[in-house]
Write an enzyme that holds these catalytic residues in place. Structure first.
Site, PDB file in Angstrom:
ATOM      1  N   THR A 176       0.836  -1.208   0.000  1.00  0.00           N
ATOM      2  CA  THR A 176       0.000   0.000   0.000  1.00  0.00           C
ATOM      3  C   THR A 176       0.871   1.259   0.000  1.00  0.00           C
ATOM      4  O   THR A 176       1.990   1.229   0.478  1.00  0.00           O
ATOM      5  CB  THR A 176      -0.876  -0.052   1.267  1.00  0.00           C
ATOM      6  N   ASP A 207      -8.529  -1.601   5.293  1.00  0.00           N
ATOM      7  CA  ASP A 207      -8.585  -0.438   6.186  1.00  0.00           C
ATOM      8  C   ASP A 207      -8.319   0.888   5.467  1.00  0.00           C
ATOM      9  O   ASP A 207      -8.774   1.946   5.917  1.00  0.00           O
ATOM     10  CB  ASP A 207      -7.534  -0.597   7.299  1.00  0.00           C
TER      11      ASP A 207
HETATM   12  N1  ASP Z   1      -3.747  -2.336   4.511  1.00  0.00           N
HETATM   13  C1  ASP Z   1      -3.947  -2.859   3.202  1.00  0.00           C
HETATM   14  C2  ASP Z   1      -5.165  -3.744   3.185  1.00  0.00           C
HETATM   15  O1  ASP Z   1      -5.344  -4.525   4.092  1.00  0.00           O
HETATM   16  C3  ASP Z   1      -2.801  -3.669   2.694  1.00  0.00           C
HETATM   17  C4  ASP Z   1      -1.442  -3.060   2.784  1.00  0.00           C
HETATM   18  O2  ASP Z   1      -1.200  -2.183   3.596  1.00  0.00           O
HETATM   19  O3  ASP Z   1      -0.593  -3.509   2.013  1.00  0.00           O
HETATM   20  O4  ASP Z   1      -5.908  -3.696   2.217  1.00  0.00           O
END
Ligand code: ASP
Length: 308
Positions: A176, A207
């Site tokens: 992300t 999230d």
């Molecule tokens: N937080 C993101 C999700 O769960 C994934 C990530 O941070 O890579 O969609």
């Protein structure tokens, strides 16, 4: 002169040094530097924190190296469904988009939702329609395709696991992207964008697009963008929890984030990190994983791009 500055992330996880050859490492550093430099220029010219975080996140969305925009991971059905959010700490205005396809820059869509819609969170095909109505750039599936991510899906399908980006073997990382900024007028903003998890099913949303969970900004406290296993960040209400600890317990940004990332999340079993900035220009970059792609540029001359 009032302090100003920006911090960015490109995901956290068990980033294996052995798998990072010189060329790959260089490419990540360049992308990080490019992103925070563009965001910083906006702030130096006297621009808004919200514009700075958007500039920085767009660079990362446009790079196939990160799990956001181009290069997003694949769902179980082989699609790219993206989540993004932005929050303006001055008026507590926010916009988010979940499970949207084909929009080149989901963070731009989140911004339009914040400014032009009566809502905070839009999703799926209807969100795509809204993007078209506002003449955002739309791309076909081929634009988002990345062979590495496609192979990740094939591996996840064989084991029937829902995995986070690179959440395989020794090379576990979450891809992300996000940015937090403080502008010359003392306003804070945060933005986050992601493709979510490889092999995600049933319209799973993480999230990142949820205000207070993966993204939050409030001029009274801080601006936060998270990266990690979303389900734990949702259960821990992570981004808002940092802000609430500062507001109600009088903790510093450092104390609040240390507690949330290194104690609360660890107890829940959640892995990842976050970036945060407060009104004095203090930046924190905590993570409970091996590494987190991150970068900072502040008006006091601080500049940093780091992975491990
Ligand atoms: N937080 C993101 C999700 O769960 C994934 C990530 O941070 O890579 O969609």
């Amino acid at each position: 002169m009032n302090p100003y500055g920006i911090a960015i992330h490109g995901g956290a996880g068990t980033i294996s040094k052995a798998k990072m050859n010189k060329w790959k490492t260089q490419a990540y550093y360049e992308a990080l530097k490019h992103a925070y430099s563009l965001g910083y220029q906006v702030l130096r010219r006297g621009g808004k924190a919200t514009d700075a975080v958007i500039e920085a996140v767009i660079v990362l969305e446009d790079s196939h190296l990160f799990n956001a925009g181009k290069g997003s991971v694949f769902t179980h059905e082989g699609k790219n469904e993206m989540d993004a959010a932005i929050m303006d700490g001055k008026k507590l205005r926010a916009g988010g988009v979940a499970a949207v396809q084909f929009v080149k820059n989901p963070v731009k869509l989140a911004e339009i939702i914040m400014h032009k819609s009566r809502h905070v969170l839009l999703s799926g095909d209807q969100a795509l329609e809204y993007a078209k109505k506002h003449e955002l750039q739309i791309k076909d599936a081929e634009y988002f395709y990345d062979e590495f991510r496609y192979k990740q899906l094939q591996r996840a399908l064989t084991s029937d696991k829902t995995t986070l980006d690179h959440d395989e073997g020794a090379d576990r990382k979450f891809g992300t992207v996000g940015a937090v900024a403080l502008d010359k007028r003392g306003n804070l903003a945060a933005a986050t964008s992601t493709g979510g998890m490889t092999n995600k099913k049933y319209g799973r949303i993480g999230d990142s697009p949820l205000i207070g969970l993966g993204t939050y900004a409030n001029n009274e406290t801080c601006a936060i963008s998270c990266t990690g296993h979303g389900e734990y960040y949702m259960r821990g209400v992570v981004a808002y929890d940092v802000s609430a600890r500062m507001e109600y317990l009088g903790e510093t940004l450092q104390e609040a984030t240390n507690y949330v990332i290194h104690e609360k999340l660890v107890k829940l079993g959640g892995r990842g990190g976050l970036i945060g900035i407060d009104q004095t220009g203090k930046v924190v970059l905590p993570f409970n994983t091996k590494g987190m792609y991150r970068g900072v540029k502040l008006s006091d001359g601080t500049e940093l791009a780091s992975i491990f």
